[in-house]
Design a protein around this motif. Structure first.
Motif, PDB file in Angstrom:
ATOM      1  N   VAL A 133       0.837  -1.206   0.000  1.00 35.61           N
ATOM      2  CA  VAL A 133       0.000   0.000   0.000  1.00 35.61           C
ATOM      3  C   VAL A 133       0.872   1.256   0.000  1.00 35.61           C
ATOM      4  CG1 VAL A 133      -1.731   1.314   1.306  1.00 35.61           C
ATOM      5  CG2 VAL A 133      -1.887  -1.196   1.184  1.00 35.61           C
ATOM      6  N   LEU A 134       1.901   1.267   0.830  1.00 34.00           N
ATOM      7  CA  LEU A 134       2.716   2.468   1.040  1.00 34.00           C
ATOM      8  C   LEU A 134       3.639   2.799  -0.133  1.00 34.00           C
ATOM      9  CD1 LEU A 134       3.713   1.747   4.750  1.00 34.00           C
ATOM     10  CD2 LEU A 134       2.136   3.539   3.967  1.00 34.00           C
ATOM     11  N   TRP A 135       4.366   1.827  -0.600  1.00 37.62           N
ATOM     12  CA  TRP A 135       5.400   2.102  -1.584  1.00 37.62           C
ATOM     13  C   TRP A 135       4.892   2.725  -2.881  1.00 37.62           C
ATOM     14  CZ3 TRP A 135       9.691  -2.235  -1.612  1.00 37.62           C
ATOM     15  CH2 TRP A 135      10.286  -2.296  -0.354  1.00 37.62           C
ATOM     16  N   PRO A 136       3.777   2.268  -3.441  1.00 40.30           N
ATOM     17  CA  PRO A 136       3.315   2.890  -4.698  1.00 40.30           C
ATOM     18  C   PRO A 136       2.868   4.342  -4.537  1.00 40.30           C
ATOM     19  CG  PRO A 136       2.287   0.731  -4.378  1.00 40.30           C
ATOM     20  CD  PRO A 136       2.971   1.094  -3.094  1.00 40.30           C
ATOM     21  N   ALA A 137       2.724   4.803  -3.295  1.00 46.01           N
ATOM     22  CA  ALA A 137       2.211   6.155  -3.053  1.00 46.01           C
ATOM     23  C   ALA A 137       3.289   7.236  -3.123  1.00 46.01           C
ATOM     24  CB  ALA A 137       1.513   6.215  -1.690  1.00 46.01           C
ATOM     25  N   VAL A 138       4.549   6.847  -3.273  1.00 44.30           N
ATOM     26  CA  VAL A 138       5.630   7.829  -3.364  1.00 44.30           C
ATOM     27  C   VAL A 138       6.500   7.535  -4.583  1.00 44.30           C
ATOM     28  CG1 VAL A 138       5.698   8.226  -0.851  1.00 44.30           C
ATOM     29  CG2 VAL A 138       7.224   6.537  -1.873  1.00 44.30           C
ATOM     30  N   ALA A 139       7.249   8.536  -4.994  1.00 44.20           N
ATOM     31  CA  ALA A 139       8.185   8.346  -6.104  1.00 44.20           C
ATOM     32  C   ALA A 139       9.261   7.341  -5.690  1.00 44.20           C
ATOM     33  CB  ALA A 139       8.825   9.685  -6.472  1.00 44.20           C
ATOM     34  N   GLU A 140       9.679   6.532  -6.637  1.00 41.86           N
ATOM     35  CA  GLU A 140      10.690   5.519  -6.341  1.00 41.86           C
ATOM     36  C   GLU A 140      11.970   6.145  -5.795  1.00 41.86           C
ATOM     37  OE1 GLU A 140      13.383   2.115  -8.508  1.00 41.86           O
ATOM     38  OE2 GLU A 140      11.333   2.375  -9.245  1.00 41.86           O
ATOM     39  N   ARG A 144      13.665   5.019  -2.329  1.00 41.96           N
ATOM     40  CA  ARG A 144      15.052   4.547  -2.242  1.00 41.96           C
ATOM     41  C   ARG A 144      15.846   5.313  -1.184  1.00 41.96           C
ATOM     42  NH1 ARG A 144      16.883   0.939  -5.823  1.00 41.96           N
ATOM     43  NH2 ARG A 144      15.518   0.404  -7.562  1.00 41.96           N
ATOM     44  N   VAL A 145      15.620   6.611  -1.074  1.00 37.94           N
ATOM     45  CA  VAL A 145      16.320   7.415  -0.066  1.00 37.94           C
ATOM     46  C   VAL A 145      15.999   6.893   1.338  1.00 37.94           C
ATOM     47  CG1 VAL A 145      16.400   9.713   1.018  1.00 37.94           C
ATOM     48  CG2 VAL A 145      16.533   9.501  -1.473  1.00 37.94           C
ATOM     49  N   VAL A 146      14.721   6.664   1.611  1.00 38.90           N
ATOM     50  CA  VAL A 146      14.305   6.198   2.939  1.00 38.90           C
ATOM     51  C   VAL A 146      14.858   4.806   3.209  1.00 38.90           C
ATOM     52  CG1 VAL A 146      12.335   5.598   4.398  1.00 38.90           C
ATOM     53  CG2 VAL A 146      12.237   7.646   2.960  1.00 38.90           C
ATOM     54  N   PRO A 152      18.535  -0.999   4.090  1.00 41.88           N
ATOM     55  CA  PRO A 152      18.963  -1.229   2.709  1.00 41.88           C
ATOM     56  C   PRO A 152      18.593  -2.611   2.174  1.00 41.88           C
ATOM     57  CG  PRO A 152      20.740  -0.255   4.001  1.00 41.88           C
ATOM     58  CD  PRO A 152      19.645  -0.592   4.959  1.00 41.88           C
ATOM     59  N   GLY A 153      18.381  -3.563   3.060  1.00 38.23           N
ATOM     60  CA  GLY A 153      17.984  -4.899   2.626  1.00 38.23           C
ATOM     61  C   GLY A 153      16.672  -4.909   1.849  1.00 38.23           C
ATOM     62  N   LEU A 154      15.809  -3.941   2.118  1.00 35.81           N
ATOM     63  CA  LEU A 154      14.524  -3.868   1.418  1.00 35.81           C
ATOM     64  C   LEU A 154      14.665  -3.362  -0.011  1.00 35.81           C
ATOM     65  CD1 LEU A 154      12.088  -2.527   4.168  1.00 35.81           C
ATOM     66  CD2 LEU A 154      12.221  -4.853   3.235  1.00 35.81           C
ATOM     67  N   LEU A 155      15.794  -2.770  -0.356  1.00 44.89           N
ATOM     68  CA  LEU A 155      15.975  -2.273  -1.718  1.00 44.89           C
ATOM     69  C   LEU A 155      15.858  -3.403  -2.732  1.00 44.89           C
ATOM     70  CD1 LEU A 155      18.879   0.253  -1.097  1.00 44.89           C
ATOM     71  CD2 LEU A 155      16.553   0.824  -1.843  1.00 44.89           C
ATOM     72  N   ALA A 156      16.201  -4.616  -2.338  1.00 48.19           N
ATOM     73  CA  ALA A 156      16.094  -5.773  -3.242  1.00 48.19           C
ATOM     74  C   ALA A 156      14.656  -6.005  -3.679  1.00 48.19           C
ATOM     75  CB  ALA A 156      16.653  -7.025  -2.555  1.00 48.19           C
ATOM     76  N   GLU A 157      13.679  -5.615  -2.855  1.00 45.55           N
ATOM     77  CA  GLU A 157      12.267  -5.780  -3.231  1.00 45.55           C
ATOM     78  C   GLU A 157      11.875  -4.840  -4.364  1.00 45.55           C
ATOM     79  OE1 GLU A 157       9.422  -5.796  -0.014  1.00 45.55           O
ATOM     80  OE2 GLU A 157      10.728  -7.040   1.228  1.00 45.55           O
ATOM     81  N   LEU A 158      12.660  -3.824  -4.621  1.00 44.69           N
ATOM     82  CA  LEU A 158      12.351  -2.889  -5.717  1.00 44.69           C
ATOM     83  C   LEU A 158      12.859  -3.404  -7.056  1.00 44.69           C
ATOM     84  CD1 LEU A 158      13.234   0.529  -4.077  1.00 44.69           C
ATOM     85  CD2 LEU A 158      10.963  -0.356  -4.594  1.00 44.69           C
ATOM     86  N   ASP A 159      13.821  -4.293  -7.023  1.00 43.18           N
ATOM     87  CA  ASP A 159      14.452  -4.751  -8.274  1.00 43.18           C
ATOM     88  C   ASP A 159      13.834  -6.005  -8.839  1.00 43.18           C
ATOM     89  OD1 ASP A 159      16.212  -2.606  -8.028  1.00 43.18           O
ATOM     90  OD2 ASP A 159      17.555  -3.754  -6.768  1.00 43.18           O
TER      91      ASP A 159
END
Length: 159
Positions: A133-140, A144-146, A152-159
């Motif tokens: 719900v949260l992630w699509p509500a902001v610019a990528e 990534r900054v947050v 940083p381990g969660l950055l893998a969920e973006l790729d």
């Protein structure tokens, strides 16, 4: 604001026994790139829900109205289910960034590893569902900054 948050959370510990102030400081560090107002809101993001502090107390302490509004937005009102709260949060960019940082800190593998297995699995599912719900509500780029600052381990969920 750090002193106000520290007083409000004095004596509180999180699920793994760490002084609670460390959690709100980590959330504030996650939104530092977005300005002082957002850092203040992050430091105070749990005071209305988890302490006797009220919104009027924050205003009387000199917390700016927009900061109090963000804190109120991320505070779960009694009787409101978690998913409904998330949809309310994503209507506001500042609140969404604070909640993303909160979720990212709560999702850290080093923290969850210290929880009992049943809690670990339940909370991992809850936080993963919240990210949907949260992630699509902001610019990528903002996301990534947050994440880079908090988990940083969660950055893998973006790729």
């Amino acid at each position: 604001m750090d002193a106000l948050a520290a007083r409000a959370h004095a004596g509180q510990r999180d699920r793994i026994g760490v002084p609670y102030i460390e959690h709100v400081r980590a959330v504030a560090a996650g939104v530092a790139a977005f300005g002082t107002g957002l850092q203040m809101a992050a430091l105070l993001h749990d005071v209305l829900e988890d302490t006797p502090t009220r919104a009027d107390d924050l205003l009387a302490a000199g917390v700016p109205i927009p900061v109090v509004a963000t804190v109120r937005r991320v505070t779960r009102a009694p009787g409101t289910d978690y998913r409904t709260m998330l949809f309310d949060i994503v209507a506001d960019h500042a609140a969404t960034l604070v909640k993303i940082a909160d979720n990212a800190h709560n999702s850290r593998a080093d923290r969850s590893a210290q929880l009992p297995e049943a809690d670990r699995a339940r909370l991992a599912a809850r936080y993963r569902d919240a990210r949907a719900v949260l992630w699509p509500a902001v610019a990528e780029a903002d996301l990534r900054v947050v994440l880079a600052a908090v988990n940083p381990g969660l950055l893998a969920e973006l790729d």
